[in-house]
Structures are given as C-alpha cells and as structure tokens.
Scaffold this active site. Structure first.
Site, PDB file in Angstrom:
ATOM      1  N   ARG A 102       0.836  -1.173   0.000  1.00 22.58           N
ATOM      2  CA  ARG A 102       0.000   0.000   0.000  1.00 22.58           C
ATOM      3  C   ARG A 102       0.874   1.226   0.000  1.00 22.58           C
ATOM      4  O   ARG A 102       1.687   1.408   0.901  1.00 22.58           O
ATOM      5  CB  ARG A 102      -0.875  -0.036   1.256  1.00 22.58           C
ATOM      6  CG  ARG A 102      -2.245   0.472   1.049  1.00 22.58           C
ATOM      7  CD  ARG A 102      -3.101   0.190   2.252  1.00 22.58           C
ATOM      8  NE  ARG A 102      -2.661   0.908   3.428  1.00 22.58           N
ATOM      9  CZ  ARG A 102      -3.470   1.275   4.429  1.00 22.58           C
ATOM     10  NH1 ARG A 102      -4.745   0.966   4.359  1.00 22.58           N
ATOM     11  NH2 ARG A 102      -3.019   1.911   5.474  1.00 22.58           N
ATOM     12  N   THR A 106      -0.903   7.503  -0.683  1.00 24.06           N
ATOM     13  CA  THR A 106      -2.244   7.446  -1.280  1.00 24.06           C
ATOM     14  C   THR A 106      -3.103   6.304  -0.738  1.00 24.06           C
ATOM     15  O   THR A 106      -4.303   6.245  -0.992  1.00 24.06           O
ATOM     16  CB  THR A 106      -2.132   7.245  -2.802  1.00 24.06           C
ATOM     17  OG1 THR A 106      -1.484   5.970  -3.032  1.00 24.06           O
ATOM     18  CG2 THR A 106      -1.318   8.342  -3.450  1.00 24.06           C
ATOM     19  N   ASP A 198       0.530  -2.267  12.180  1.00 23.98           N
ATOM     20  CA  ASP A 198       0.917  -2.783  10.865  1.00 23.98           C
ATOM     21  C   ASP A 198       1.280  -4.262  11.020  1.00 23.98           C
ATOM     22  O   ASP A 198       2.333  -4.605  11.578  1.00 23.98           O
ATOM     23  CB  ASP A 198       2.118  -1.984  10.332  1.00 23.98           C
ATOM     24  CG  ASP A 198       2.488  -2.383   8.913  1.00 23.98           C
ATOM     25  OD1 ASP A 198       2.515  -3.591   8.615  1.00 23.98           O
ATOM     26  OD2 ASP A 198       2.771  -1.484   8.101  1.00 23.98           O
ATOM     27  N   ASP A 201       4.709  -5.454   9.627  1.00 27.59           N
ATOM     28  CA  ASP A 201       5.849  -5.033  10.449  1.00 27.59           C
ATOM     29  C   ASP A 201       5.917  -5.834  11.748  1.00 27.59           C
ATOM     30  O   ASP A 201       7.007  -6.169  12.221  1.00 27.59           O
ATOM     31  CB  ASP A 201       5.758  -3.539  10.762  1.00 27.59           C
ATOM     32  CG  ASP A 201       6.239  -2.689   9.594  1.00 27.59           C
ATOM     33  OD1 ASP A 201       6.940  -3.218   8.713  1.00 27.59           O
ATOM     34  OD2 ASP A 201       5.903  -1.495   9.561  1.00 27.59           O
TER      35      ASP A 201
HETATM   36  C1  PRP Z   1      -1.252  -4.133   4.501  1.00 24.20           C
HETATM   37  C2  PRP Z   1      -2.088  -5.381   4.694  1.00 24.20           C
HETATM   38  C3  PRP Z   1      -2.915  -5.439   3.445  1.00 24.20           C
HETATM   39  C4  PRP Z   1      -3.154  -3.990   3.155  1.00 24.20           C
HETATM   40  C5  PRP Z   1      -4.507  -3.616   3.686  1.00 24.20           C
HETATM   41  O1  PRP Z   1      -0.153  -4.442   3.724  1.00 24.20           O
HETATM   42  O2  PRP Z   1      -1.339  -6.545   4.936  1.00 24.20           O
HETATM   43  O3  PRP Z   1      -2.248  -6.079   2.357  1.00 24.20           O
HETATM   44  O4  PRP Z   1      -2.137  -3.242   3.823  1.00 24.20           O
HETATM   45  O5  PRP Z   1      -4.823  -2.319   3.328  1.00 24.20           O
HETATM   46  P1  PRP Z   1      -5.961  -1.977   2.262  1.00 24.20           P
HETATM   47  O6  PRP Z   1      -7.146  -2.837   2.598  1.00 24.20           O
HETATM   48  O7  PRP Z   1      -6.205  -0.523   2.531  1.00 24.20           O
HETATM   49  O8  PRP Z   1      -5.423  -2.234   0.895  1.00 24.20           O
HETATM   50  P2  PRP Z   1       1.066  -3.406   3.481  1.00 24.20           P
HETATM   51  O9  PRP Z   1       0.795  -2.534   2.326  1.00 24.20           O
HETATM   52  O10 PRP Z   1       1.344  -2.709   4.774  1.00 24.20           O
HETATM   53  O11 PRP Z   1       2.244  -4.341   3.056  1.00 24.20           O
HETATM   54  P3  PRP Z   1       3.048  -5.442   3.862  1.00 24.20           P
HETATM   55  O12 PRP Z   1       2.177  -6.664   3.899  1.00 24.20           O
HETATM   56  O13 PRP Z   1       4.270  -5.623   3.044  1.00 24.20           O
HETATM   57  O14 PRP Z   1       3.331  -4.929   5.250  1.00 24.20           O
END
Ligand code: PRP
Length: 208
Positions: A102, A106, A198, A201
């Site tokens: 993500r 944005t 998160d 993380d």
């Molecule tokens: C997080 C989570 C989802 C997403 C959810 O991943 O694991 O994939 O965000 O958000 P959304 O419903 O608003 O799309 P992240 O982008 O933090 O990546 P990561 O898994 O590498 O930590």
C-alpha cells in the site's frame, strides 16, 4: 454476499493479545497462525469431497477425500504469516503469491510481484491477508484472480474495517469473506482503529 465473523472464545482471546502493543513479534506470529487455523476451519466448511475407501489394519472403511483443487493466495508480505497454518490443514493446496504494498501517501495498492499460472486455475482460491483496511489490496487481488478465472474466491483476514468489507462486497459481491473481527473506523492514514498496527511489520519485526 457473505461475511462471516468467526465468533469464538479462542478467537476473541487471541485477537485481544494480537492487538496488544506489548505483544512481541515472536508471540504475534504464533497468534496469527492460531487465528489463521480457526479462520480456515470456517472457510473450508463447504469444500466438496468425494467418497473413497481405505484399508484399515482390520478391514475396509469408507471415507472422503478432497474433490477440489485449492489455491492459497497470500498477499505479500503480511499474508505469508497465514500460509503455513492453512497449508497444515490442506496439505494438497497450491500456493500462489501476489505482491502488493500500500502506497503510504495514497493508501492505494501497488503491484510488485505475481506468481500465477497462465491457465488451469484452482477451483477455490483462499486469499490470505491479515488486514482488510480500505479493501484496495483485496479488490486488486480478487480482480487478478477473476482474470485467472477462479470460480470461487474466499478472503481470509484476521481483522477488517467495515469500509473494506463493504468495498469488496460492492465490487465483487460473490466473494466470501471470513474475519476474526471488524473495527468501525479507519484513521486519516487509513489504518484500522483500534486495529493492531501494521501486521506485516509486527510479523516480520520491522517496526524500526
Ligand atoms: C497491509 C495489509 C494489506 C493492506 C490492507 O499491507 O497486509 O495487504 O495493507 O490495506 P488496504 O485494505 O487498505 O489495501 P502493506 O501494504 O502494509 O504491506 P506489507 O504486507 O508488506 O506490510
């Protein structure tokens, strides 16, 4: 449309520990695994089986075997935390990875990795991602699996925001969603509140 909130005393207790900021990554990973097992138990209730016979040490016994091809589709990175427990329950499952992160500014998903076969999709895909926040990542994953022509798509998330569930079901009403809990809000950074932070993380100990 369907959303199942897996309401079970063990789910509620493990989810509470998961939310706790004092829970260290080592325990966090184990809690995610336990919750993934309980989610998968519910999400696999309607899998089709076929009759079969086995030879016991004494005689023959009739039984069942899975009659569908199952694909686990973890969304990298955090979805990796759910793979092993689900694979333990469904050892014959195929695992296909989708890389989405993500964008912090944005909150929209960015694709960075994809490992799907060109054809012969599985019968049922279980998308694995601990968090369903805005729903952008889930929608992007479902879109890709629909292009791949998977007949049945289930989304397994530990924690969801109401807005994310609504978005997925508005865009892809046939999706079956399984979650351990639903929080009402997203904050201005599109984090689930009260949430658990998160998940990626906390699983991978990269909180910096
Ligand atoms: C997080 C989570 C989802 C997403 C959810 O991943 O694991 O994939 O965000 O958000 P959304 O419903 O608003 O799309 P992240 O982008 O933090 O990546 P990561 O898994 O590498 O930590």
């Amino acid at each position: 449309m369907s959303t199942m909130i897996v309401d079970h005393p063990l789910v509620r207790c493990h989810l509470t520990r998961l939310r706790d900021v004092a829970t260290e990554p080592a325990e966090f990973r184990i809690l995610v695994q336990r919750l993934a097992t309980l989610l998968a138990y519910e999400a696999t209730q309607d899998l089709r089986t076929a009759s079969c016979t086995v030879q016991t040490p004494l005689t023959q016994a009739s039984g069942e075997r899975l009659a569908e091809r199952i694909g686990l589709v973890p969304i990298l990175r955090a979805g990796l935390g759910l793979v092993d427990p689900v694979l333990n329950l469904i050892p014959s499952a195929e695992v296909w990875h989708l890389g989405l992160y993500r964008d912090e500014a944005t909150a929209t998903p960015v694709r960075y990795y994809e490992k799907l076969p060109r054809s012969q999709p599985v019968d049922v895909a279980l998308i694995l991602d601990p968090m369903l926040a805005t729903g952008g990542s889930a929608v992007a994953a479902i879109e890709r699996l629909r292009q791949w022509q998977v007949p049945r798509i289930k989304l397994l998330s530990v924690l969801a925001a109401r807005a994310g569930i609504d978005r997925v079901l508005t865009q892809y009403p046939q999706t079956q969603i399984y979650v351990c809990g639903v929080d009402a809000e997203l904050n201005d950074r599109k984090f689930i509140v009260p949430g658990l932070g998160d998940a990626g993380d906390r699983i991978f100990n990269t909180q910096g």
